[in-house]
Design an enzyme around this catalytic site. Structure first.
Site, PDB file in Angstrom:
ATOM      1  N   LYS A 151      -2.127   3.003  -5.059  1.00  0.00           N
ATOM      2  CA  LYS A 151      -2.003   1.588  -4.390  1.00  0.00           C
ATOM      3  C   LYS A 151      -3.579   1.073  -3.668  1.00  0.00           C
ATOM      4  O   LYS A 151      -3.845   0.059  -3.780  1.00  0.00           O
ATOM      5  CB  LYS A 151      -0.938   1.653  -3.280  1.00  0.00           C
ATOM      6  CG  LYS A 151      -1.115   0.222  -2.532  1.00  0.00           C
ATOM      7  CD  LYS A 151      -0.796  -0.957  -3.522  1.00  0.00           C
ATOM      8  CE  LYS A 151      -0.297  -2.148  -2.533  1.00  0.00           C
ATOM      9  NZ  LYS A 151      -0.875  -2.482  -1.569  1.00  0.00           N
ATOM     10  N   GLY A 199       3.062  -8.850  -2.291  1.00  0.00           N
ATOM     11  CA  GLY A 199       3.064  -9.501  -0.941  1.00  0.00           C
ATOM     12  C   GLY A 199       4.711  -9.822  -0.674  1.00  0.00           C
ATOM     13  O   GLY A 199       5.719  -9.002  -1.063  1.00  0.00           O
ATOM     14  N   ASN A 246      -5.710  -1.993  -4.589  1.00  0.00           N
ATOM     15  CA  ASN A 246      -6.199  -3.020  -3.690  1.00  0.00           C
ATOM     16  C   ASN A 246      -7.932  -3.150  -3.910  1.00  0.00           C
ATOM     17  O   ASN A 246      -8.406  -4.075  -3.950  1.00  0.00           O
ATOM     18  CB  ASN A 246      -5.705  -2.658  -2.228  1.00  0.00           C
ATOM     19  CG  ASN A 246      -4.444  -2.882  -1.977  1.00  0.00           C
ATOM     20  OD1 ASN A 246      -3.574  -2.987  -2.732  1.00  0.00           O
ATOM     21  ND2 ASN A 246      -4.309  -2.919  -0.642  1.00  0.00           N
ATOM     22  N   GLY A 271       9.461  -5.699   5.294  1.00  0.00           N
ATOM     23  CA  GLY A 271      10.841  -5.095   5.422  1.00  0.00           C
ATOM     24  C   GLY A 271      11.896  -5.945   5.193  1.00  0.00           C
ATOM     25  O   GLY A 271      12.779  -5.341   4.416  1.00  0.00           O
ATOM     26  N   VAL A 279       8.407  -9.422   7.848  1.00  0.00           N
ATOM     27  CA  VAL A 279       8.651 -10.116   6.808  1.00  0.00           C
ATOM     28  C   VAL A 279       8.692  -9.088   5.467  1.00  0.00           C
ATOM     29  O   VAL A 279       9.790  -9.278   4.706  1.00  0.00           O
ATOM     30  CB  VAL A 279       7.154 -11.101   6.353  1.00  0.00           C
ATOM     31  CG1 VAL A 279       7.444 -11.765   4.986  1.00  0.00           C
ATOM     32  CG2 VAL A 279       7.361 -12.090   7.365  1.00  0.00           C
ATOM     33  N   SER A 324       3.119  -3.526  -4.018  1.00  0.00           N
ATOM     34  CA  SER A 324       2.223  -4.396  -4.098  1.00  0.00           C
ATOM     35  C   SER A 324       3.018  -5.780  -4.518  1.00  0.00           C
ATOM     36  O   SER A 324       3.859  -5.522  -5.430  1.00  0.00           O
ATOM     37  CB  SER A 324       1.242  -4.157  -5.062  1.00  0.00           C
ATOM     38  OG  SER A 324       0.273  -5.356  -5.468  1.00  0.00           O
ATOM     39  N   LYS A 378      -8.414  -6.143   5.266  1.00  0.00           N
ATOM     40  CA  LYS A 378      -7.466  -5.498   5.946  1.00  0.00           C
ATOM     41  C   LYS A 378      -7.777  -3.836   6.095  1.00  0.00           C
ATOM     42  O   LYS A 378      -7.093  -2.962   6.669  1.00  0.00           O
ATOM     43  CB  LYS A 378      -6.176  -5.301   5.673  1.00  0.00           C
ATOM     44  CG  LYS A 378      -5.535  -6.806   6.097  1.00  0.00           C
ATOM     45  CD  LYS A 378      -3.861  -6.987   5.889  1.00  0.00           C
ATOM     46  CE  LYS A 378      -3.426  -8.143   6.279  1.00  0.00           C
ATOM     47  NZ  LYS A 378      -1.943  -8.076   6.320  1.00  0.00           N
TER      48      LYS A 378
END
Length: 479
Positions: free
Chosen positions: A184, A132, A188, A16, A14, A130, A262
Site C-alpha cells: 500500500k 478513499g 501511494n 471506518g 468516514v 485504497s 500525508k
C-alpha cells in the site's frame, strides 16, 4: 438473543463508517464501536436500513458481540492511536482471534505489532485499503498481509466487499506481517508520481500552447479513451473543466498552488533509499510537493531570470499535445516500473514472496491508481515472474522506445520555455541511465578512492584495488 456479528469495526470516522456499511450491504452482520458513542448511534440511525449492525458502547460489549474467531477492524489514525486501540482490545481477545489494521500504518510498525501479538496467540493483519471514502463504501482495492491462517477466515469477507474487475476481486493475500502495508505504501508512492506527471502535462499544455483549463480538460478526456485510460486522468478532466462558483474563474486557478501530503510518499522514498532502489520518479514527485509548499522561498526567488514563455506555433504546436501524451505514457511506465522494483526488493529483503502479477491485478479496480494498463502489467509479470523491469517487457519496451523522440522533444521544449518538468525529466534520465553502456560512476569511484581510500573494482581483472594517490608514482595495489 442478539445475533453475533461476523466482523467488527472500531473507529467510525468516514473511512471506518463506509467500510462498515459496505460489509453490511454485502450481508455481513457488523459490530460497531467508537471511542465516542455518538458516532455509533448516528451510524445506526442513518444507515441501519442498509444491513445488520450490532452497536456496542464499550470494548467488552464489542468483543462479546463477535463470533469466534473474532475479527476486529481498526480504523483509527496511524501511530500511537493504533497502538492504544490494540492494547485496549488485545487483553479481551482469545487465541486465534484477528485484529485488522486497515489504516495507513508504516509497515515497520505492522511488523512489530504482528510479532508482538503472535506471541500472545493473536493474528494481526496489516491491511492496505485504497480508494478513499467512496472506495471504502462501494468497493476498494484491499491489500492484506498477515498469516495465511488469518486470511482463510478474513479473506472471503474482504474479497466480498472489494472492487471487482472481470469478476475477480481486487483483494489478495499479499504476504506475511508487513507485506500488505508495504505494498500500500508503494501504491501511494506511485500515486504521487502519477499525479505529478499529469500535473506537468497540464502545465506544458498551458505554458507551451496557451490552452485554457477547459480546453485541456477536453485533451484529457480524449486521452482517457486510449492507453492512458485511468481514474486519475478521468478526474483530472473533471477538475480542469470545473468553474469556481464564487469568481467564475477556472477552479484550478483559484486553488493555492501548494500541494499537501500525508507522509506515505516520504515513507516510500525513505525505504527506497534503505533498500538501495532508485525510485527517482517517486522521489521527484515527493520533492515537487515539498517545493510547492515552500511559499516563502518561492516568493523570495520570484524575480530570478528565465526565458520567455512564447507559445508554440505551426507544426510544432499541432503535434505538441500528441508528444505530451507519449511523454506522459513513457514516464508513467518508468514510475510503475520503479514501484514494482521496490516491491520486488522489499519482498526479497523481508522474505515475503510477493506475487507482482497479483499486485497489478488487485490495483486494476477500486484504488486511486487504477488504470487500463495495469492489466498489461499483470500479464507481463504472469508471463515472466522474475522480470527485471517493465522497461524490458515486450509491449512496454516497444511503447517506450516508440515514444522516446516525442519524450525528448517535450523535455527539451520545457527546458527552452522554462517550464519545470521534474517528473518527465527524471523519468527520461532514468531510462537513459539504464540503457547506457558506461555511467560516470567510474569517476565517482575514483574520487572516493582519492579522498577516502574507499577502493574500487576494475573491469579487466578481479579484486578490490586502491591507488596511492599521494605518491608521485601513484602505485596501485590490491586493497
Amino acid at each position: 438473543m442478539t445475533k453475533k456479528a461476523s466482523i467488527g469495526v472500531t473507529g467510525l470516522a468516514v473511512m471506518g463508517r463506509n467500510l462498515a456499511r459496505n460489509l453490511a450491504r454485502h450481508g455481513h452482520t457488523v459490530a460497531l464501536h467508537n471511542r465516542s458513542g455518538e458516532r455509533t448511534r448516528e451510524l445506526v440511525e442513518r444507515f441501519g436500513s442498509e444491513g445488520e449492525f450490532v452497536p456496542a458502547y464499550s470494548a467488552q460489549e464489542f468483543v462479546d458481540a463477535l463470533e469466534r474467531p473474532r475479527q476486529i477492524v481498526i480504523m483509527v489514525k496511524a501511530g500511537a492511536p493504533t497502538d492504544a486501540v490494540i492494547e485496549e482490545f488485545a487483553p479481551l481477545l482469545e487465541r486465534g482471534d484477528v485484529i485488522v489494521d486497515a489504516g495507513n500504518a508504516h509497515f515497520a510498525d505492522t511488523r512489530r505489532r504482528e510479532a508482538a501479538l503472535r506471541e500472545r496467540g493473536l493474528h494481526f493483519v496489516g491491511t492496505g485499503v485504497s480508494g478513499g471514502e467512496e472506495g471504502a463504501l462501494h468497493g476498494p482495492s484491499i491489500m492484506p498481509g498477515g498469516s495465511a491462517e488469518s486470511y482463510a477466515s478474513l479473506g472471503p469477507l474482504l474479497e466480498d466487499i472489494a472492487a471487482k474487475v472481470d469478476g475477480t476481486p481486487c483483494c489478495a493475500h499479499i504476504g506475511p506481517d508487513g507485506a500488505g502495508h508495504f505494498v500500500k505504501m508503494v501504491h501511494n508512492g506511485i500515486e504521487y508520481a502519477d499525479m505529478q506527471l499529469i500535473a506537468e502535462s497540464f502545465d506544458l499544455l498551458r505554458g507551451a500552447l496557451g490552452l485554457e483549463p477547459a480546453q485541456i480538460a477536453d485533451v484529457f478526456r480524449t486521452w482517457n479513451t486510449g492507453r492512458l485510460d485511468s481514474y486519475l486522468i478521468e478526474i483530472t478532466a473533471e477538475v480542469l473543466a470545473h468553474t469556481d462558483a464564487a469568481t467564475g474563474k477556472p477552479f484550478v486557478d483559484v486553488v493555492a498552488d501548494a500541494a499537501e501530503q500525508k507522509g506515505t510518499g516520504r515513507w516510500t522514498v525513505q525505504i527506497g533509499l534503505d533498500l538501495g532502489i532508485p525510485i527517482s520518479g517517486i522521489a521527484e514527485a515527493t520533492f515537487a510537493r515539498s517545493l510547492s509548499g515552500h511559499t516563502g522561498l518561492r516568493a523570495a526567488t520570484r524575480g530570478l531570470a528565465g526565458p520567455e514563455r512564447t507559445p508554440l506555433t505551426g507544426a510544432a504546436a499541432e503535434r505538441f499535445a500528441d508528444d505530451v501524451e507519449q511523454a506522459l505514457y513513457a514516464s508513467k511506465v518508468v514510475a510503475y516500473a520503479q514501484g514494482f522494483n521496490q516491491i520486488q526488493a522489499g519482498s526479497a529483503e523481508y522474505d515475503w514472496n510477493i506475487d507482482l502479477g497479483a499486485v497489478a491485478s488487485l490495483w486494476r479496480g477500486g484504488c486511486i491508481i487504477r488504470a487500463k494498463f495495469l492489466d498489461d502489467i499483470r500479464a507481463a509479470y504472469e508471463a515472466e515472474p522474475a522480470l527485471p523491469t517493465l522497461l524490458t517487457s515486450g509491449d512496454f519496451r516497444k511503447a517506450v522506445e516508440d515514444a522516446q523522440d516525442a519524450w525528448r522533444s517535450v523535455v527539451s521544449t520545457a527546458v527552452r520555455l522554462g517550464i519545470p518538468t521534474p517528473g518527465f525529466s527524471t523519468a527520461l534520465a532514468y531510462y537513459d541511465a539504464l540503457r547506457a553502456d558506461r555511467l560516470p560512476a567510474a569517476l565517482v569511484q575514483g574520487q572516493r578512492d582519492y579522498f577516502g581510500a574507499h577502493t574500487y573494482r576494475r573491469v579487466d581483472r578481479e579484486g578490490v584495488f586502491h591507488t596511492e594517490w599521494a605518491t608521485e608514482a601513484r602505485a596501485e595495489r590490491p586493497a
